[in-house]
Design a protein around this motif. Sequence first.
Motif, mmCIF file in Angstrom:
data_model
loop_
_atom_site.group_PDB
_atom_site.id
_atom_site.type_symbol
_atom_site.label_atom_id
_atom_site.label_comp_id
_atom_site.label_asym_id
_atom_site.label_seq_id
_atom_site.Cartn_x
_atom_site.Cartn_y
_atom_site.Cartn_z
ATOM 1 N N THR A 169 0.822 -1.204 0.000
ATOM 2 C CA THR A 169 0.000 0.000 0.000
ATOM 3 C C THR A 169 0.861 1.260 0.000
ATOM 4 O O THR A 169 0.627 2.190 -0.773
ATOM 5 C CB THR A 169 -0.927 -0.017 1.235
ATOM 6 O OG1 THR A 169 -1.848 -1.081 1.083
ATOM 7 C CG2 THR A 169 -1.690 1.280 1.361
ATOM 8 N N LEU A 170 1.883 1.268 0.840
ATOM 9 C CA LEU A 170 2.742 2.450 0.904
ATOM 10 C C LEU A 170 3.522 2.624 -0.399
ATOM 11 O O LEU A 170 3.724 3.749 -0.871
ATOM 12 C CB LEU A 170 3.691 2.353 2.096
ATOM 13 C CG LEU A 170 3.024 2.510 3.474
ATOM 14 C CD1 LEU A 170 4.003 2.198 4.591
ATOM 15 C CD2 LEU A 170 2.449 3.902 3.651
ATOM 16 N N ASP A 171 3.943 1.520 -0.994
ATOM 17 C CA ASP A 171 4.661 1.623 -2.262
ATOM 18 C C ASP A 171 3.775 2.218 -3.355
ATOM 19 O O ASP A 171 4.229 3.056 -4.138
ATOM 20 C CB ASP A 171 5.176 0.243 -2.690
ATOM 21 C CG ASP A 171 6.312 -0.229 -1.784
ATOM 22 O OD1 ASP A 171 6.842 0.626 -1.035
ATOM 23 O OD2 ASP A 171 6.649 -1.426 -1.803
ATOM 24 N N ILE A 172 2.516 1.790 -3.389
ATOM 25 C CA ILE A 172 1.590 2.369 -4.365
ATOM 26 C C ILE A 172 1.486 3.877 -4.136
ATOM 27 O O ILE A 172 1.487 4.677 -5.067
ATOM 28 C CB ILE A 172 0.187 1.724 -4.250
ATOM 29 C CG1 ILE A 172 0.249 0.240 -4.593
ATOM 30 C CG2 ILE A 172 -0.819 2.443 -5.146
ATOM 31 C CD1 ILE A 172 -1.072 -0.494 -4.384
ATOM 32 N N SER A 173 1.451 4.260 -2.849
ATOM 33 C CA SER A 173 1.328 5.686 -2.514
ATOM 34 C C SER A 173 2.499 6.480 -3.061
ATOM 35 O O SER A 173 2.312 7.535 -3.670
ATOM 36 C CB SER A 173 1.268 5.890 -1.009
ATOM 37 O OG SER A 173 0.391 4.979 -0.420
ATOM 38 N N TRP A 174 3.713 5.992 -2.847
ATOM 39 C CA TRP A 174 4.894 6.722 -3.337
ATOM 40 C C TRP A 174 4.870 6.807 -4.851
ATOM 41 O O TRP A 174 5.231 7.824 -5.440
ATOM 42 C CB TRP A 174 6.175 6.030 -2.873
ATOM 43 C CG TRP A 174 6.493 6.340 -1.442
ATOM 44 C CD1 TRP A 174 6.277 5.535 -0.367
ATOM 45 C CD2 TRP A 174 7.077 7.545 -0.919
ATOM 46 N NE1 TRP A 174 6.682 6.159 0.781
ATOM 47 C CE2 TRP A 174 7.184 7.390 0.477
ATOM 48 C CE3 TRP A 174 7.509 8.727 -1.511
ATOM 49 C CZ2 TRP A 174 7.708 8.380 1.300
ATOM 50 C CZ3 TRP A 174 8.040 9.721 -0.685
ATOM 51 C CH2 TRP A 174 8.137 9.550 0.702
ATOM 52 N N ASP A 175 4.432 5.715 -5.461
ATOM 53 C CA ASP A 175 4.346 5.676 -6.911
ATOM 54 C C ASP A 175 3.410 6.782 -7.417
ATOM 55 O O ASP A 175 3.730 7.520 -8.339
ATOM 56 C CB ASP A 175 3.810 4.290 -7.293
ATOM 57 C CG ASP A 175 4.088 3.980 -8.732
ATOM 58 O OD1 ASP A 175 5.134 4.439 -9.218
ATOM 59 O OD2 ASP A 175 3.247 3.298 -9.354
ATOM 60 N N LEU A 176 2.250 6.910 -6.760
ATOM 61 C CA LEU A 176 1.274 7.911 -7.183
ATOM 62 C C LEU A 176 1.783 9.321 -6.932
ATOM 63 O O LEU A 176 1.633 10.211 -7.763
ATOM 64 C CB LEU A 176 -0.040 7.713 -6.423
ATOM 65 C CG LEU A 176 -0.852 6.465 -6.779
ATOM 66 C CD1 LEU A 176 -2.003 6.287 -5.804
ATOM 67 C CD2 LEU A 176 -1.370 6.560 -8.207
ATOM 68 N N MET A 177 2.426 9.532 -5.787
ATOM 69 C CA MET A 177 2.909 10.874 -5.457
ATOM 70 C C MET A 177 4.038 11.301 -6.381
ATOM 71 O O MET A 177 4.293 12.482 -6.551
ATOM 72 C CB MET A 177 3.369 10.917 -3.989
ATOM 73 C CG MET A 177 2.207 10.792 -3.018
ATOM 74 S SD MET A 177 2.682 11.012 -1.291
ATOM 75 C CE MET A 177 3.785 9.642 -1.023
#
Lengths: 465, 581
Positions: free
Chosen positions: A427-435
């Motif tokens: 979940t956190l990796d997806i977040s960094w990807d989006l940001m």
Amino acid sequence: MGDVYYKTINKITSVLLFVEGIKDAAYGEVAEVRLEDGRSVNGQVLDSREGLTIIQSFGDTRSMNLKHTSVKFSGRAATLKVGTDMLGRVFDGLGRPRDEGPPIKSDEELEINGSAINPYSREEPSEFIQTGISTIDCMNTLVRGQKLPIFSGAGLPHNKLAAQIARQAKLRNESEGFAVVFGGMGINSEEANFFKKEFESTGAMEKSVMFLNLSSEPSMERIILPRLVLTTAEYLAYNQGMHVLAILTDMTNYCEALREVSAAREEVPGRRGFPGYMYTDLSTIYERAGKIKGRNGSITQMPILTMPNDDITHPIPDLTGYITEGQVVLSRELYRKGVYPNVNVLPSLSRLMNQGIGKKSTREDHRNVADQLYAAYARGIDVGNLIEIVGSEALTDSDKKYLKFAESFEKKFVRQDYYEDRDIEKTLDISWDLMGNLDVGEMKRLKPEHIKKYGEWEDVQREAH
Amino acid sequence: MSGKIYRVSGPVVISVGLENPSMYDVVKVGKLGLIGEIIKIDGERSIIQVYEDTTGIRPGEVVENTHSQLSVTLGPGLLGSIYDGIQRPLDKIKEESGDFIERGVTAVPIDQQRRWHFVPKVNNNTEVAGGDIIGEVRETELIMHKIMVPVGIAGTISGLKEGDYTVEERIAAVSKGGKSSEIRLSQKWNVRSHRPVREKIAPNMPLITGQRVIDSLFPVAKGGTAAVPGPFGSGKTVIQQQLAKWSDADVIVYVGCGERGNEMADILMTFPELSDPKSGKPIMQRTILIANTSNMPVAAREASIYTGITIAEYYRDMGYSVALMSDSTSRWAEALREISGRLEEMPGEEGYPAYLGRRIAEFYERAGMSTLLNGLTGSITVIGAVSPPGGDISEPVSQNTLRATRVFWALDSSLANARHFPSINWLNSYSLYTDDLEEWYSKNIYEDWDKVYKRCMSILQKEAEIKDIVQLVGYDALPEEDKLTLEAAQSIREDFLQQSAYDEVDTYTTIKKQGLMLRCIIAIDEAYRVASERGVSIEELRKNPVRQKISRMKFIPEDEVEGYCASIMQDAEQIKGKAHK
């Protein structure tokens, strides 16, 4: 008062019986109402004075009459027989088996109203529960012992979400999941079957206890049912050391039953006809979540309610939100866009999140990532609203980036499959990807050291190496 | 002669045959001896609100009148305690009844065994009167507990001697005209009446809280009153807790009125670990907690804020500044409504009793800065959270509270949704103390504070206007000047007003640092304007690293902040200078 049946009923309403000539019925005492045909229905004393006792009937008052209906007082408050043989069983709204199984064999009988936990004895909930759902784990983290309701609307997939959480919820270092105590109040048989099937198919049934009151069944049982659920949960948690997830659906039906009694008693109504004491009443349900120092088990509560007309200011969600430790709000708009789970993160909140996240339990960047996602998504939604007024031509480059961010956030972060169990790192990796698609200079909620470590910005990475 | 119960309906019990009942007499109800209070007398019948759950109570059971009023015990040993709404210590209740609160538990409010070292401060045979300080006890490292002559007693004091006493032992006697009264370390006071002072005086210094939006923009004075209304999830409780942790009052009374059990557990866990920014001592040494969670009996919730304010008044009478946080007064008002409904009283607005406004005003009137009976000055600041249904503050509790208080921190759910915390809306909030406190600020921050403050407020106001225009014409159509205002406003909002309660440094900002931060932001705005005049574009200005520097400012530790800000001021000069070239 022994086996005396009083035949002195002088008034019957849809839910209340007024019995004359009783000198000393105890407040809250259970009474048995016997009908002419031998059937009997349970009730509870709501008001007791010399000469007149008001009883709230848990069953249907149909066929009751003044002449042949009689009342017997039990001399004690409502109780429930509890035992570990309740696991895997299904009960009705008064705690009677509604499956084919035998009655509960147990010497232990608990008062269903329970007592308030001394705040001094409470242990602050702080253990991260991974539900596998990004919007909850990352942005509205659930911790063990918390009460986190789902605010939904008619026709939204709240049951699916609750079932997914019940199936996936676990502590990261423990393989063992939760024992589920499920309370269905005024739900229809399809919903009841959905949960039953769901628990059976995942093998969770042997660690579950279900209490069901269907919409066709007496509404007054709905007032008792959540208390049965929590008494069972308390027994399993504090006497048996289990970690319990209590799911209560639909709290709106509970509140409506409460209003029905209040109206029958001709009480001064509060907002929208709900009684003035509804806050206190709801708190005696919700506050039964938690952990106690020195005891092994815990009760995590997930009540579900449908907001009438999706209105979050309606007294039911409003009073609930003031008692619970946050809320997960489902959005009709996301549902229409085909996003499941349709959690609108902006009005959602977990008040105990900070206790459960960070370096020790999830990851060091968790808090900052969540804050940044909130801020960026809020901005993206604002821009979206702006387009409706000024059109997309008037947007700045930065605005456009946020708009795009909000779209992909919904598609890649919020949306996930019913059987997709994402761990928090994912979940956190997806977040960094989006940001990574936004300007790094505007990422004010993120810490520079985290940006260097996890950031997806090329120039930052180059600098770091 | 004792009476008996005639009727039981929830927390309301009607008794008959009580001998000589008076309003607000405390009674013991039923076999369990539940504590209640007479709130109405009607012929033979006394109507009682009971502070504990009445399940199982029957008509015919006995009711005893204690002929005393609901009172609190005041004396050394209060600090660091955690009580329920009627001053029963929760740790003692736990010893008696285990993890769940059983009914009919009695527990003495302060330790009766402990001996305190008492040092007299007046000589024997001097004349003393109510409120006079006759000696001291070191209650905690932070607070010297002053022993006062109880109000209503005056005469010649005798028998004073330094030594170790329990709270119940006689330490002196005061006699007048052959009548002698014993003085002990502890005394009692009826919670429903305020403790007298000589005179209320105008507040003249702020309660420094370390919260930037409060201290700099909407300050509350020591002895002032503030209301914090907001919908759920807008951060009321976090603000209340931040104030309890960081504000520079001598004594803190925190009343958790009808709130969450886990929240109280959080306070109980975290407060003992926190230390006071001034002294470095644990803040529990100056704190008293009153916890009546939402599922504890409703009548005790009604009593809890009176218990709290009476204790606050007692410490004020020693010459201390006391701050009382009440979270949430709406729950207290709802308790009033619930009891009133059970009494079948004619309801006022939204079912609340007609006397709601009066009761709220009476409560807030117990705040203030005062010259005390003993000539010292003491203050009570009251900060009340309000939980309006649906966040709509047109409801009676919010409106009556706003009439009674002078500071309004409007919490805003849209700010909270965007995780702008504290979510105090800068357009709707106000403080009526800003003028009273101007002198203090210019003396304690810097001479031209007022100018910087006003500039900051006008930028925020202007931003709101410009945003309306943007809605119509779009951002690009704005004149440069307005774009600069938006830049400055964004910086004020994000770099100054937003403050994280969970960051080690950011959680508390001294007033000095607040002044420096705001000055830097305003200076950069001015520099940008000069540069823009000379034709530097906004895009270019935005690239200037000084913006990043400003946003780091809140995380700069106190001892480095001066140098850090000086370098920002240099940057400002440079930006102007570059423009000159």
